[in-house]
Design a protein around this motif. Structure first.
Motif: not given
Length: 128
Positions: A115-121, A125-127
């Protein structure tokens, strides 16, 4: 005084530099590596306490994103320059010194919950 039958000769010294637990030498500069969390490195709220050779500490604020192995320079907090290079500094009688270089070691987590990985993604995104 020379003794008979002895030739004058040079005296040769071999100096071995010992590794220091806090600093690494780079000519007259010294390098101190400090660890910062990934959160602090990314959120521009990084402030680190940096030790110096004479025992006092300098607090260094880093109001920017810190990359792994990024270095910041603190002027005049390194080693004294070798004899002959130590002209007085702007007439104040203080010898010139090298710099203290602070190298940042960014600590990454060993693992992240899915879940943390998905939130970070989502957030990153775009950075680039």
């Amino acid at each position: 005084q020379q003794q008979k039958r002895l030739q004058p000769a040079d005296v040769i010294f071999t100096i071995k530099e010992k590794q220091h637990c806090t600093f690494e030498r780079r000519d007259s500069d010294i390098v101190h590596t400090t660890a910062v969390s990934l959160l602090n490195a990314l959120t521009e709220e990084c402030s680190v306490r940096v030790p110096t050779l004479d025992g006092h500490a300098i607090f260094l604020d880093c109001p920017e994103v810190i990359c792994h192995n990024h270095e910041k320079r603190i002027k005049g907090e390194g080693l004294s320059l070798r004899h002959g290079d130590d002209d007085s500094d702007e007439g104040n009688g203080k010898g010139k010194r090298g710099d203290l270089i602070v190298r940042f070691h960014v600590l990454f987590p060993r693992s992240l919950d899915r879940n943390v990985q998905l939130k970070l993604r989502e957030l990153l995104v775009g950075i680039e």
